[in-house]
Scaffold this motif. Structure first.
Motif, short mmCIF file in Angstrom:
data_model
loop_
_atom_site.label_atom_id
_atom_site.label_comp_id
_atom_site.label_asym_id
_atom_site.label_seq_id
_atom_site.Cartn_x
_atom_site.Cartn_y
_atom_site.Cartn_z
N ILE A 82 -24.11 5.75 111.57
CA ILE A 82 -23.88 5.32 112.95
C ILE A 82 -22.48 4.72 113.05
O ILE A 82 -21.88 4.38 112.03
CB ILE A 82 -24.95 4.32 113.44
N ALA A 83 -21.99 4.60 114.26
CA ALA A 83 -20.67 4.02 114.48
C ALA A 83 -20.68 2.56 114.03
O ALA A 83 -21.65 1.84 114.25
CB ALA A 83 -20.30 4.11 115.95
N ARG A 84 -19.60 2.15 113.40
CA ARG A 84 -19.47 0.75 112.97
C ARG A 84 -19.30 -0.11 114.22
O ARG A 84 -18.36 0.08 114.98
CB ARG A 84 -18.28 0.61 112.04
N PRO A 85 -20.19 -1.09 114.42
CA PRO A 85 -20.08 -1.94 115.61
C PRO A 85 -18.96 -2.96 115.46
O PRO A 85 -18.61 -3.36 114.36
CB PRO A 85 -21.44 -2.62 115.69
N GLU A 86 -18.41 -3.36 116.59
CA GLU A 86 -17.42 -4.44 116.61
C GLU A 86 -18.19 -5.72 116.93
O GLU A 86 -18.93 -5.76 117.91
CB GLU A 86 -16.38 -4.17 117.70
N PRO A 87 -18.03 -6.77 116.12
CA PRO A 87 -18.74 -8.00 116.42
C PRO A 87 -18.23 -8.63 117.72
O PRO A 87 -17.02 -8.68 117.96
CB PRO A 87 -18.46 -8.89 115.22
N LEU B 143 -19.94 -9.28 111.23
CA LEU B 143 -20.33 -8.00 110.65
C LEU B 143 -20.56 -8.26 109.17
O LEU B 143 -19.71 -8.85 108.51
CB LEU B 143 -19.22 -6.98 110.86
N ILE B 144 -21.72 -7.86 108.64
CA ILE B 144 -22.11 -8.21 107.27
C ILE B 144 -22.23 -6.97 106.41
O ILE B 144 -22.84 -5.97 106.82
CB ILE B 144 -23.46 -8.95 107.27
N ARG B 145 -21.68 -7.03 105.19
CA ARG B 145 -21.94 -6.03 104.16
C ARG B 145 -23.25 -6.48 103.51
O ARG B 145 -23.30 -7.50 102.85
CB ARG B 145 -20.81 -5.98 103.15
N VAL B 146 -24.32 -5.73 103.75
CA VAL B 146 -25.65 -6.13 103.26
C VAL B 146 -25.75 -5.91 101.76
O VAL B 146 -25.45 -4.82 101.26
CB VAL B 146 -26.75 -5.35 103.99
N MET B 147 -26.17 -6.94 101.06
CA MET B 147 -26.40 -6.87 99.62
C MET B 147 -27.90 -6.79 99.32
O MET B 147 -28.30 -6.25 98.30
CB MET B 147 -25.79 -8.08 98.92
N GLU C 295 -16.34 -9.00 108.84
CA GLU C 295 -15.52 -9.18 110.04
C GLU C 295 -16.20 -10.24 110.89
O GLU C 295 -17.42 -10.31 110.94
CB GLU C 295 -15.44 -7.85 110.79
N ALA C 296 -15.40 -11.07 111.54
CA ALA C 296 -15.94 -12.13 112.39
C ALA C 296 -15.40 -12.00 113.80
O ALA C 296 -14.19 -11.83 113.99
CB ALA C 296 -15.59 -13.50 111.81
N GLY C 297 -16.30 -12.06 114.78
CA GLY C 297 -15.89 -12.04 116.18
C GLY C 297 -15.33 -13.39 116.59
O GLY C 297 -15.44 -14.38 115.86
N PRO C 298 -14.75 -13.46 117.77
CA PRO C 298 -14.20 -14.72 118.26
C PRO C 298 -15.27 -15.81 118.30
O PRO C 298 -16.39 -15.56 118.76
CB PRO C 298 -13.71 -14.40 119.68
N GLY C 299 -14.95 -16.98 117.80
CA GLY C 299 -15.88 -18.10 117.85
C GLY C 299 -17.00 -18.06 116.82
O GLY C 299 -17.90 -18.90 116.87
N ALA C 300 -16.97 -17.12 115.88
CA ALA C 300 -18.02 -17.06 114.85
C ALA C 300 -17.90 -18.27 113.93
O ALA C 300 -16.80 -18.74 113.65
CB ALA C 300 -17.89 -15.77 114.04
N SER D 167 -29.27 -1.82 107.29
CA SER D 167 -28.06 -1.03 107.42
C SER D 167 -27.00 -1.65 106.54
O SER D 167 -27.18 -2.73 106.00
CB SER D 167 -27.61 -1.00 108.88
N THR D 168 -25.88 -0.99 106.43
CA THR D 168 -24.83 -1.53 105.57
C THR D 168 -24.07 -2.65 106.24
O THR D 168 -23.46 -3.46 105.57
CB THR D 168 -23.86 -0.42 105.14
N SER D 169 -24.07 -2.72 107.57
CA SER D 169 -23.27 -3.74 108.26
C SER D 169 -23.89 -4.19 109.57
O SER D 169 -23.41 -3.85 110.64
CB SER D 169 -21.87 -3.20 108.55
N PRO D 170 -24.95 -4.99 109.55
CA PRO D 170 -25.47 -5.52 110.81
C PRO D 170 -24.52 -6.57 111.36
O PRO D 170 -23.61 -7.00 110.67
CB PRO D 170 -26.81 -6.12 110.43
N HIS D 171 -24.75 -7.00 112.57
CA HIS D 171 -23.80 -7.89 113.25
C HIS D 171 -24.52 -9.02 113.96
O HIS D 171 -24.48 -9.12 115.18
CB HIS D 171 -22.97 -7.08 114.24
N PRO D 172 -25.17 -9.91 113.22
CA PRO D 172 -25.89 -11.00 113.88
C PRO D 172 -24.96 -12.10 114.38
O PRO D 172 -23.82 -12.22 113.95
CB PRO D 172 -26.78 -11.54 112.77
N ARG D 173 -25.50 -12.92 115.27
CA ARG D 173 -24.79 -14.11 115.71
C ARG D 173 -24.85 -15.12 114.57
O ARG D 173 -25.85 -15.23 113.87
CB ARG D 173 -25.41 -14.66 116.98
#
Length: 127
Positions: free
Chosen positions: A20-25, A31-35, A71-76, A99-105
């Motif tokens: 899937i497309a890599r999301p922008e946080p 954005l997390i590299r899942v281990m 990757e970290a979005g603004p204010g993370a 997934s390889t890169s979820p993007h939680p708050r």
């Protein structure tokens, strides 16, 4: 990036690994590299349709993760390279976490204890 999704309700056979497309946080997200990730009873109930928390498929399931911020979005509250674990806010309409890169708050994540490890076979936490 790769993610585990399902396009219909059912047993484990409905799960597919897809690109899937890599999301922008967004603001406050990382954005997390899942281990390591986990599966819980609620994941089984959602996948089977017994607990339609996310509505009709397609969607991703799974919410427990451990990994490294890519990757970290603004204010993370976490920065690139931070190790984190937690249960991202759920339900999340964007995707589940196997997934390889979820993007939680960031507020749904914490730093792991120093004694935690991602070494196989499983992520282990001190008792």
């Amino acid at each position: 990036m790769r993610a585990v999704v399902q396009k219909s309700f059912g047993g484990p056979e409905v799960l597919e690994t897809v690109d899937i497309a890599r999301p922008e946080p967004l603001g406050g997200e990382v954005l997390i590299r899942v281990m390591a990730s986990g599966v819980n009873p609620v994941d089984v109930a959602v996948r089977s349709g017994a607990y339609p928390l996310l509505g009709e498929p397609p969607f991703g399931v799974g919410w427990d993760i451990s990994g490294v911020v890519e990757e970290a979005g603004p204010g993370a509250r976490f920065k690139v390279g931070d190790e984190v674990f937690g249960m991202p806010f759920f339900p999340v309409p964007r995707q589940g976490t196997p997934s390889t890169s979820p993007h939680p708050r960031g507020r749904s994540l914490v730093s792991p204890p120093r004694s935690a490890t991602w070494r196989p076979p499983l992520c282990r936490w001190p008792r």
